[in-house]
Scaffold this motif. Sequence first.
Motif, PDB file in Angstrom:
ATOM      1  N   LEU A 163       0.821  -1.206   0.000  1.00 43.26           N
ATOM      2  CA  LEU A 163       0.000   0.000   0.000  1.00 43.26           C
ATOM      3  C   LEU A 163       0.859   1.261   0.000  1.00 43.26           C
ATOM      4  N   LEU A 164       1.943   1.269   0.768  1.00 45.21           N
ATOM      5  CA  LEU A 164       2.832   2.428   0.778  1.00 45.21           C
ATOM      6  C   LEU A 164       3.505   2.591  -0.584  1.00 45.21           C
ATOM      7  N   LEU A 165       3.856   1.472  -1.230  1.00 43.54           N
ATOM      8  CA  LEU A 165       4.479   1.538  -2.544  1.00 43.54           C
ATOM      9  C   LEU A 165       3.515   2.118  -3.578  1.00 43.54           C
ATOM     10  N   VAL A 166       2.252   1.688  -3.522  1.00 42.05           N
ATOM     11  CA  VAL A 166       1.252   2.190  -4.464  1.00 42.05           C
ATOM     12  C   VAL A 166       0.952   3.663  -4.209  1.00 42.05           C
ATOM     13  N   ALA A 167       0.849   4.070  -2.935  1.00 40.56           N
ATOM     14  CA  ALA A 167       0.570   5.471  -2.613  1.00 40.56           C
ATOM     15  C   ALA A 167       1.694   6.387  -3.096  1.00 40.56           C
ATOM     16  N   ARG A 218       1.478   6.627  -6.982  1.00 42.26           N
ATOM     17  CA  ARG A 218       0.394   7.512  -7.419  1.00 42.26           C
ATOM     18  C   ARG A 218       0.761   8.975  -7.196  1.00 42.26           C
ATOM     19  N   ARG A 219       1.456   9.244  -6.102  1.00 45.45           N
ATOM     20  CA  ARG A 219       1.891  10.622  -5.845  1.00 45.45           C
ATOM     21  C   ARG A 219       2.910  11.076  -6.888  1.00 45.45           C
ATOM     22  N   LEU A 220       3.788  10.187  -7.299  1.00 45.84           N
ATOM     23  CA  LEU A 220       4.787  10.536  -8.309  1.00 45.84           C
ATOM     24  C   LEU A 220       4.143  10.782  -9.662  1.00 45.84           C
ATOM     25  N   ARG A 221       3.059  10.123  -9.967  1.00 42.64           N
ATOM     26  CA  ARG A 221       2.372  10.363 -11.235  1.00 42.64           C
ATOM     27  C   ARG A 221       1.703  11.732 -11.252  1.00 42.64           C
ATOM     28  N   THR A 222       1.337  12.242 -10.077  1.00 39.90           N
ATOM     29  CA  THR A 222       0.714  13.578  -9.996  1.00 39.90           C
ATOM     30  C   THR A 222       1.762  14.683  -9.944  1.00 39.90           C
ATOM     31  N   VAL A 223       2.746  14.525  -9.060  1.00 36.59           N
ATOM     32  CA  VAL A 223       3.815  15.522  -8.897  1.00 36.59           C
ATOM     33  C   VAL A 223       5.146  14.785  -9.014  1.00 36.59           C
ATOM     34  N   ARG A 224       5.777  14.880 -10.163  1.00 40.79           N
ATOM     35  CA  ARG A 224       6.980  14.083 -10.406  1.00 40.79           C
ATOM     36  C   ARG A 224       8.200  14.610  -9.659  1.00 40.79           C
ATOM     37  N   ARG A 225       8.189  15.872  -9.272  1.00 44.84           N
ATOM     38  CA  ARG A 225       9.347  16.446  -8.590  1.00 44.84           C
ATOM     39  C   ARG A 225       9.184  16.474  -7.079  1.00 44.84           C
ATOM     40  N   ASP A 226       8.284  15.674  -6.562  1.00 45.71           N
ATOM     41  CA  ASP A 226       8.064  15.627  -5.116  1.00 45.71           C
ATOM     42  C   ASP A 226       9.127  14.725  -4.489  1.00 45.71           C
ATOM     43  N   ARG A 227      10.023  15.333  -3.715  1.00 41.34           N
ATOM     44  CA  ARG A 227      11.104  14.556  -3.099  1.00 41.34           C
ATOM     45  C   ARG A 227      10.581  13.602  -2.034  1.00 41.34           C
ATOM     46  N   SER A 228       9.562  14.018  -1.304  1.00 39.11           N
ATOM     47  CA  SER A 228       9.022  13.137  -0.258  1.00 39.11           C
ATOM     48  C   SER A 228       8.409  11.878  -0.870  1.00 39.11           C
ATOM     49  N   ALA A 229       7.758  12.018  -2.031  1.00 37.16           N
ATOM     50  CA  ALA A 229       7.184  10.837  -2.694  1.00 37.16           C
ATOM     51  C   ALA A 229       8.272   9.885  -3.132  1.00 37.16           C
ATOM     52  N   TRP A 230       9.378  10.407  -3.675  1.00 38.47           N
ATOM     53  CA  TRP A 230      10.498   9.540  -4.044  1.00 38.47           C
ATOM     54  C   TRP A 230      11.105   8.872  -2.812  1.00 38.47           C
ATOM     55  N   TRP A 258       9.594   7.998   0.085  1.00 43.38           N
ATOM     56  CA  TRP A 258       8.754   6.903   0.560  1.00 43.38           C
ATOM     57  C   TRP A 258       8.666   5.768  -0.458  1.00 43.38           C
ATOM     58  N   PHE A 259       8.792   6.074  -1.727  1.00 45.81           N
ATOM     59  CA  PHE A 259       8.810   5.016  -2.743  1.00 45.81           C
ATOM     60  C   PHE A 259      10.063   4.147  -2.585  1.00 45.81           C
ATOM     61  N   VAL A 260      11.207   4.788  -2.340  1.00 40.20           N
ATOM     62  CA  VAL A 260      12.446   4.037  -2.150  1.00 40.20           C
ATOM     63  C   VAL A 260      12.392   3.218  -0.869  1.00 40.20           C
ATOM     64  N   ILE A 261      11.793   3.772   0.202  1.00 41.79           N
ATOM     65  CA  ILE A 261      11.689   3.020   1.461  1.00 41.79           C
ATOM     66  C   ILE A 261      10.832   1.777   1.283  1.00 41.79           C
TER      67      ILE A 261
END
Length: 219
Positions: free
Chosen positions: A48-52, A55-67, A69-72
Amino acid sequence: MSRSMRPDAVLVQAVIAGALSFAHLHDLAEAAGQSGWKAWAYPISVDLLLVAAWRRLRTVRRDRSAWTWFVIALFASLGANIATAGLLDLKHVPDWLCILVAGWPALAFLGGTLLVHAPTESAPPAVVPAQPVDEPAATEVDVRREDPALPAAPELPASPAPAPAPAVTVPAALLDHARKIADSHQTATGSPMPADALAARLGLPGPMSAAITAELQLI
């Protein structure tokens, strides 16, 4: 078989990868002391964290926090796959891994909350095209100026100048009386009598008082 029911190779690979990753996460959580339904909840939390984050990266690609949590989440999934491939003794799990597995639910909840409630990029304001300004219609005077064949507009007669106010004639007796009052005031005070004081003393209307003041040359 219809086109919509044809198997997709990418979809099949996703199902296989998801099932294997799910099983590896379950085995690692169970080896770290999370038994029963708790061991099955860990794979769901990671996915679920990976999917969230995706989805955040598809909306805002330059969001560092989304990257981040995606890596975590990706590291947690890949780490479980590698750990259960024979590199880790699941019967003797180190203490630091047990602590990491036990603290994962709080970390995943924090990441999901930040991803969901993070502000999105605002769209630029739409540019409203300027509306054309209608030119005023030509008036009758403009038409007459453009076409010399038309008769000229009649000229209005000039207004007569205002007639001058009639001169006020001061009787000689009244002028002598006013002069005596002004002289008495100057003798008593040593200064000329003001014009308003003389007008109040005589009780005359404005034009008559102004005429007397002009004759006596009072201030």
